[in-house]
Write an enzyme that holds these catalytic residues in place. Structure first.
Site, PDB file in Angstrom:
ATOM      1  N   THR A  19      -1.453  49.723 -23.844  1.00  0.00           N
ATOM      2  CA  THR A  19      -1.396  50.623 -22.841  1.00  0.00           C
ATOM      3  C   THR A  19      -0.266  52.274 -23.312  1.00  0.00           C
ATOM      4  O   THR A  19       0.746  51.686 -23.648  1.00  0.00           O
ATOM      5  CB  THR A  19      -1.510  50.310 -21.595  1.00  0.00           C
ATOM      6  OG1 THR A  19      -1.622  51.749 -20.554  1.00  0.00           O
ATOM      7  CG2 THR A  19      -0.108  49.561 -20.886  1.00  0.00           C
ATOM      8  N   ASN A  21       0.060  53.840 -20.160  1.00  0.00           N
ATOM      9  CA  ASN A  21       0.030  54.161 -19.375  1.00  0.00           C
ATOM     10  C   ASN A  21       1.205  53.681 -18.593  1.00  0.00           C
ATOM     11  O   ASN A  21       1.344  52.205 -17.949  1.00  0.00           O
ATOM     12  CB  ASN A  21      -1.290  53.214 -18.417  1.00  0.00           C
ATOM     13  CG  ASN A  21      -1.058  53.646 -16.937  1.00  0.00           C
ATOM     14  OD1 ASN A  21      -0.429  53.445 -15.597  1.00  0.00           O
ATOM     15  ND2 ASN A  21      -2.465  53.817 -16.221  1.00  0.00           N
ATOM     16  N   ASP A  81      -7.899  46.164 -18.895  1.00  0.00           N
ATOM     17  CA  ASP A  81      -8.716  47.557 -18.696  1.00  0.00           C
ATOM     18  C   ASP A  81      -9.841  47.030 -17.249  1.00  0.00           C
ATOM     19  O   ASP A  81      -9.704  45.747 -17.299  1.00  0.00           O
ATOM     20  CB  ASP A  81     -10.427  47.547 -19.748  1.00  0.00           C
ATOM     21  CG  ASP A  81     -11.532  48.686 -19.550  1.00  0.00           C
ATOM     22  OD1 ASP A  81     -10.012  50.130 -20.100  1.00  0.00           O
ATOM     23  OD2 ASP A  81     -12.072  48.462 -18.963  1.00  0.00           O
ATOM     24  N   SER A  82      -9.845  48.177 -16.249  1.00  0.00           N
ATOM     25  CA  SER A  82     -10.046  48.585 -14.878  1.00  0.00           C
ATOM     26  C   SER A  82     -10.610  48.629 -14.522  1.00  0.00           C
ATOM     27  O   SER A  82     -10.860  50.334 -16.090  1.00  0.00           O
ATOM     28  CB  SER A  82      -8.104  48.577 -14.582  1.00  0.00           C
ATOM     29  OG  SER A  82      -8.349  49.048 -15.114  1.00  0.00           O
ATOM     30  N   LYS A 186       1.562  45.396  -3.769  1.00  0.00           N
ATOM     31  CA  LYS A 186       0.611  45.892  -4.083  1.00  0.00           C
ATOM     32  C   LYS A 186       0.169  44.841  -5.112  1.00  0.00           C
ATOM     33  O   LYS A 186      -0.617  44.609  -5.417  1.00  0.00           O
ATOM     34  CB  LYS A 186       0.423  47.361  -5.317  1.00  0.00           C
ATOM     35  CG  LYS A 186      -0.726  47.618  -6.015  1.00  0.00           C
ATOM     36  CD  LYS A 186      -0.746  48.806  -6.213  1.00  0.00           C
ATOM     37  CE  LYS A 186      -2.271  49.386  -7.977  1.00  0.00           C
ATOM     38  NZ  LYS A 186      -2.100  50.492  -8.038  1.00  0.00           N
ATOM     39  N   ARG A 192      -4.959  43.532 -11.080  1.00  0.00           N
ATOM     40  CA  ARG A 192      -4.150  43.174 -11.831  1.00  0.00           C
ATOM     41  C   ARG A 192      -3.219  42.665 -11.333  1.00  0.00           C
ATOM     42  O   ARG A 192      -3.201  41.499 -12.282  1.00  0.00           O
ATOM     43  CB  ARG A 192      -3.382  44.273 -11.920  1.00  0.00           C
ATOM     44  CG  ARG A 192      -2.687  44.562 -13.655  1.00  0.00           C
ATOM     45  CD  ARG A 192      -2.240  46.366 -14.199  1.00  0.00           C
ATOM     46  NE  ARG A 192      -3.666  46.699 -14.210  1.00  0.00           N
ATOM     47  CZ  ARG A 192      -4.046  47.784 -13.300  1.00  0.00           C
ATOM     48  NH1 ARG A 192      -2.897  48.474 -12.709  1.00  0.00           N
ATOM     49  NH2 ARG A 192      -5.090  48.712 -13.268  1.00  0.00           N
TER      50      ARG A 192
END
Ligand code: IMP
Length: 218
Positions: A19, A21, A81-82, A186, A192
């Site tokens: 990724t 990100n 993948d989310s 979180k 995740r």
């Protein structure tokens, strides 16, 4: 059985995150570090562009990314993948979450979602984040993990932290939005985080341990 904590600097493996990100790389890295797994972003190794994420399930998209990066780098790759599934929208945006509403920034995409839900009362704003993580070796074997996190879509953004839909996702577990949560909070309840904890349990099995033979620097 819990794997022993490793001294700082002692690495069992260095995996590649499939990724670009930075939010996801941080979450993966924080979860894997206690097991001695270091992480480098595929984009930092010059890998890319990634294959298009045009499959219809999270599993297929995560598999495409992880297998691609594992083959490109010759190392263990981890991909997720989310997406966000909103019940009042029949489960949309789902696998299309990143592109929902077109080529928009996070704030614009949130505004688009809130506009679609403007007439939906609080009780019907139920939603969930889903994450599927795939760990792949270049030799071809893969492991697949899924995590789900329930909540509701707020009437407006709350908090500045996180990324994507975080400010409008009210977590049932935390009692506040993901935008108001620290990364550690979180990670404890998120989709995740849950999928990553399954990865950690699997790393204690013989099959999982075999993925640690990709030694850093070798
Ligand atoms: P992908 O998994 O990279 O395809 O992206 C899925 C999209 O779902 C992201 O671009 C975000 O818009 C959204 N998403 C996934 N996980 C999260 C999260 O933890 N917080 C906020 N948005 C998320």
């Amino acid at each position: 059985m819990t794997a022993p904590m490793r001294d700082e600097g002692e690495r069992a493996a260095e995996w590649v995150a499939a990724t670009g990100n930075p939010g996801k790389v941080r979450e993966f890295a924080a979860a894997l570090a206690p097991r001695g797994v270091g992480l480098v972003a595929a984009t930092d190794l010059g890998v890319g562009p990634f294959p298009p994420e045009d499959a219809t399930t999270y599993e297929e998209n995560a598999m495409l990314k992880a297998a691609f990066v594992a083959l490109e780098t010759g190392r263990v790759a981890i991909a997720d993948d989310s997406g966000l599934e909103v019940d009042a929208l029949g489960g949309e945006p789902g696998v299309l979450s990143a592109r929902f509403g077109g080529d928009l920034g996070d704030g614009e995409r949130i505004a688009y979602l809130l506009q679609l839900l403007r007439r939906v009362p609080d009780a019907l704003r139920t939603a969930r984040f889903v994450s599927v993580i795939v760990v792949a070796r270049p030799e071809g074997d893969v492991a697949v993990f899924r995590g789900v996190c329930e909540g509701t879509i707020l009437q407006g953004p709350r908090g500045e932290d996180g990324f994507g839909y975080d400010p409008v996702f009210f977590s049932s577990d935390l009692g506040r939005s993901f935008g108001e949560a620290t990364l550690a909070e979180k990670e404890r309840v998120s989709h995740r985080g849950r999928a990553l904890r399954s990865v950690l349990v699997w790393l204690d099995t013989p099959h999982g341990r075999s993925f640690l033979s990709d030694r850093a620097g070798s």
